[in-house]
Design an enzyme around this catalytic site. Structure first.
Site, PDB file in Angstrom:
ATOM      1  N   SER A 185      17.366 -38.377  61.826  1.00 39.34           N
ATOM      2  CA  SER A 185      16.692 -39.105  60.756  1.00 39.34           C
ATOM      3  C   SER A 185      16.635 -38.265  59.476  1.00 39.34           C
ATOM      4  O   SER A 185      17.676 -37.830  58.980  1.00 39.34           O
ATOM      5  CB  SER A 185      15.301 -39.535  61.224  1.00 39.34           C
ATOM      6  OG  SER A 185      14.722 -40.457  60.325  1.00 39.34           O
ATOM      7  N   ASP A 385      20.853 -49.634  64.980  1.00 40.01           N
ATOM      8  CA  ASP A 385      19.917 -49.091  63.993  1.00 40.01           C
ATOM      9  C   ASP A 385      20.262 -49.642  62.619  1.00 40.01           C
ATOM     10  O   ASP A 385      21.391 -49.473  62.145  1.00 40.01           O
ATOM     11  CB  ASP A 385      20.002 -47.565  63.991  1.00 40.01           C
ATOM     12  CG  ASP A 385      19.208 -46.944  62.852  1.00 40.01           C
ATOM     13  OD1 ASP A 385      18.207 -47.563  62.423  1.00 40.01           O
ATOM     14  OD2 ASP A 385      19.585 -45.843  62.407  1.00 40.01           O
ATOM     15  N   HIS A 442      17.518 -45.993  66.243  1.00 33.76           N
ATOM     16  CA  HIS A 442      17.465 -44.942  65.230  1.00 33.76           C
ATOM     17  C   HIS A 442      17.320 -43.559  65.861  1.00 33.76           C
ATOM     18  O   HIS A 442      17.980 -42.617  65.443  1.00 33.76           O
ATOM     19  CB  HIS A 442      16.307 -45.221  64.278  1.00 33.76           C
ATOM     20  CG  HIS A 442      16.243 -44.278  63.128  1.00 33.76           C
ATOM     21  ND1 HIS A 442      17.296 -44.098  62.254  1.00 33.76           N
ATOM     22  CD2 HIS A 442      15.259 -43.443  62.691  1.00 33.76           C
ATOM     23  CE1 HIS A 442      16.971 -43.205  61.341  1.00 33.76           C
ATOM     24  NE2 HIS A 442      15.733 -42.788  61.583  1.00 33.76           N
TER      25      HIS A 442
END
Length: 465
Positions: A185, A385, A442
């Site tokens: 991320s 995602d 994600h």
């Protein structure tokens, strides 16, 4: 004779710097071996160390870490420094929700009695992993002064680099292990900065010499505007937007859906239709239920949905996050983890109060510079995602203009099922593997632990999935 004298002087300077660094590493760090944890039955079946490493002037910044030795061969397996995204989210999140050896037993836990169990797909089965609470103010890390809590991308990376240097000086037996920097991320912006600092340090002869071999990034934020811009195309490819709606938005917005001209009414109207179609879809995983009250335009990791491992139930991610927020604030847990008394009033998985400046716009240029170095990279994306769509990640990878070493093909899990798709790029020095995780989200290891473990164990072993 003069030449010999100069060489001796240079050698003495290097030795002096080495011993000074060695002295500082011992005075700036503390470490404890943890045998038991509340909520886990019996002794921990792996080696867990926690501690603090002081960085900055006069060690003003005290960075807390969790270190878990490889369960296979600590002396031979790689050393991985892992950063959790956010930013300002504790590395304990990566440890207990993603790639570490423990996770919460949700079926047998309540707010008053939380239990832990082993993760059969922990990456510590093939690597030594340091989970670091950074930047300062995250998790159990703290500053000796109130001004120290102001942070940004560059400062974050600098502190993490100094942490790594001092940690290795205090753990010399891991100096020769292959070193990798990893995260997911928002760490997609920080990891390349650390890799650059390590690389430049090695080229300048800084001590200690770090045996950097490469880096690992999962669903990485790289260039926010580009990453977010690809959401519209991704939504069309995943049948969330019709071709007509997508083409209208693309035409009227000229392919730019971020920082839209407020006078471009045609674009604004098109985006209203886009939002009507996808505004209530979970960005983290488009197949999961959307949770009430989440901020769908935020890239911070609390604003997502999730389902509870081992996947019998579907819940909001916040329903799972409460377990860490409760457990980590137990007094007996903090005592077991050897947290310094008086340094933290309350633990939060992500510290949203830190004055953090998001100043480093894009890390693509750093990746481009790495293509001239002896480095290996693994970049992976959960293909469901929409927070950071795989399309965006693959687009900047292709912009590096590397040669294709192994073209797009499926890769398989241990039970011979298609686990995703991969393509491998290379030049004379640099090798990059891009992989998708089929059905992944994600934070892919959290949703697809078995597939991600197969991916990382094979890549460490041979760099081929």
């Amino acid at each position: 004779m003069r030449r010999s004298s100069n060489i001796n002087c240079l050698s003495l300077q290097k030795v002096s710097r080495w011993f000074l660094f060695l002295l500082l590493s011992h005075t700036a760090s503390s470490q404890s071996i943890i045998k038991k944890l509340p909520g886990f039955s019996g002794d921990l079946p792996f080696n867990l160390e926690t501690g603090y490493v002081g960085v900055g002037d006069l060690d003003d910044f005290q960075l807390y870490y969790y270190f878990i030795e490889s369960e296979r061969s600590p002396e031979n397996d790689p050393l991985l420094l892992w950063l959790t995204g956010g930013p300002c989210c504790s590395s304990f999140s990566g440890l207990v929700y993603e790639i570490g050896p423990l996770f919460f037993n949700y079926a047998n836990s309540t707010e008053n009695s939380i239990t832990l169990e082993l993760n059969p797909y922990s990456w510590t089965k093939v690597a030594n992993i340091i989970f670091i609470d950074a930047p300062v103010g995250t998790g159990f890390s703290y500053s000796k002064s109130s001004q120290g809590y102001q942070s940004n991308d560059i400062l974050y990376a600098s502190q993490a680099y100094e942490f790594l240097q001092k940690w290795l000086m205090a753990h010399p037996k891991f100096m020769k292990n292959s070193l990798y920097i990893g995260g997911d991320s928002y760490s997609g912006k920080i990891v390349p900065l650390i890799v650059q600092k390590v690389s430049h340090g090695s080229e300048a002869g800084s001590q200690p010499v770090l045996n950097l071999k490469g880096y690992v990034l999962g669903n990485p934020l790289t260039y926010l505007k580009q990453d977010f811009n690809y959401r519209v195309e991704y939504a069309n490819r995943m049948a969330l937007l019709s071709d007509t709606i997508y083409k209208s938005a693309k035409r009227n917005c000229k392919g730019n859906y971020v920082d839209v001209d407020p006078n471009n009414q045609l674009c604004l109207n098109a985006l209203k239709i886009v939002d009507k179609c996808v505004g209530k879809v979970s960005l983290e995983h488009i197949l999961l239920p959307n949770c009430h009250g989440t901020d769908l335009n935020s890239f911070v990791e609390d604003s997502v949905t999730d389902f509870a491992a081992p996947y019998e139930q579907q819940k909001c991610k916040n329903d799972r996050r409460k377990f860490s927020n409760i457990w980590m604030n137990y007094i007996d847990v903090q005592k077991a983890l050897k947290i310094r008394e008086g340094t933290k009033t309350a633990w939060a998985r992500c510290n949203r109060t830190l004055p953090y400046i998001y100043g480093y716009e894009s890390s693509i240029g750093l990746h481009r510079n790495f293509t001239h170095k002896f480095l290996r990279a693994l970049i992976y994306s959960g293909d469901h995602d929409m927070t950071i769509p795989y399309l965006s990640t693959h687009a900047w990878i292709k912009s590096l203009h590397l040669g294709i070493e192994d073209d797009w093909r499926p890769w398989f899990s241990d039970d011979d099922q298609v686990a995703g798709y991969t393509i491998r790029y290379a030049n004379e020095k640099y090798h990059l593997t891009f992989a998708t995780i089929k059905g992944g989200a994600h934070t892919a290891p959290e949703f697809n632990p078995q597939e991600c473990f197969a991916m990382i164990s094979r890549w460490f072993a041979s760099f081929i999935l």
